[in-house]
Design a protein around this motif. Sequence first.
Motif: not given
Length: 267
Positions: A163-188
């Motif tokens: 939601x914060x990213x959407x606010x930044x996109x709409x008001x401060x940085x219209x070019x901001x994209x989500x590069x991706x969600x990175x899954x960390x600390x994975x234990x098989x």
Amino acid sequence: MSKIIALANQKGGVGKTTSSINLAASLAVLEYKTLLVDADPQANSTSGIGFDPRNIKNSIYECIINQIDPREAIQKTDTPNLDLLPAHIDLVGAEIEMINMNDREYKMKAVLNAIKDDYDFIIVDCSPSLGLITINALTAADSVIIPVQCEYFALEGLGKLLNTIKIVQSRLNTNLEVEGILLTMYDVRLRLSNQVVEEVRTHFEEMVFDTIIQRNTRLSEAPSFGVSVIMHDATSKGAINYLNLAREILRKNGLVLSEAAEKIATA
């Protein structure tokens, strides 16, 4: 091409600093000139790459508050092609000092724009909050990577961040994209880790990176030596994971590896 990527999540302990250091080091090893920006008052990226924050004279704080030339603050690291724009504890007070400034959300953008053409990638390690410094980083960035740990409560707070990213996109940085969600600390070995991966991929589909960062002893050890995991043990699972992430980001951005870098990445 020059690209600024912020790593952000207001939850602490999700592998944000680890990912910032090791993604930056991986891009550098793959022959892309990279700057790691420590935008966290805890200065963990600074110490984790081999610098004592107490000995730092000029940092991101002086660049933002006193408008010093960022080139006066940038430090060369032991990793070829990797520089650091460090932080120190003074950054804690920066948000209060910025409150009455004009265009306060654009201060980091002005700093990074001055040096953007010197680098192929600028990786910004954000603090674990959604305060003014993080807003500055998102306003300056071309895209954001969101690290999410493969543990219980993984999705907690993710909606607020998006939601914060959407606010930044709409008001401060219209070019901001989500590069991706990175899954960390994975234990098989853990069923929970697999459940979290499934849940995040079901919810966010294409937004999730194919690369998953696994729990790894060498990855945990590296910051205590003041080096990235690639410099600590290039053959470790952690090093291979971050090299794969770097390659995935390069592919996503239509960039290719040189023959030498391809050998490193596939070694």
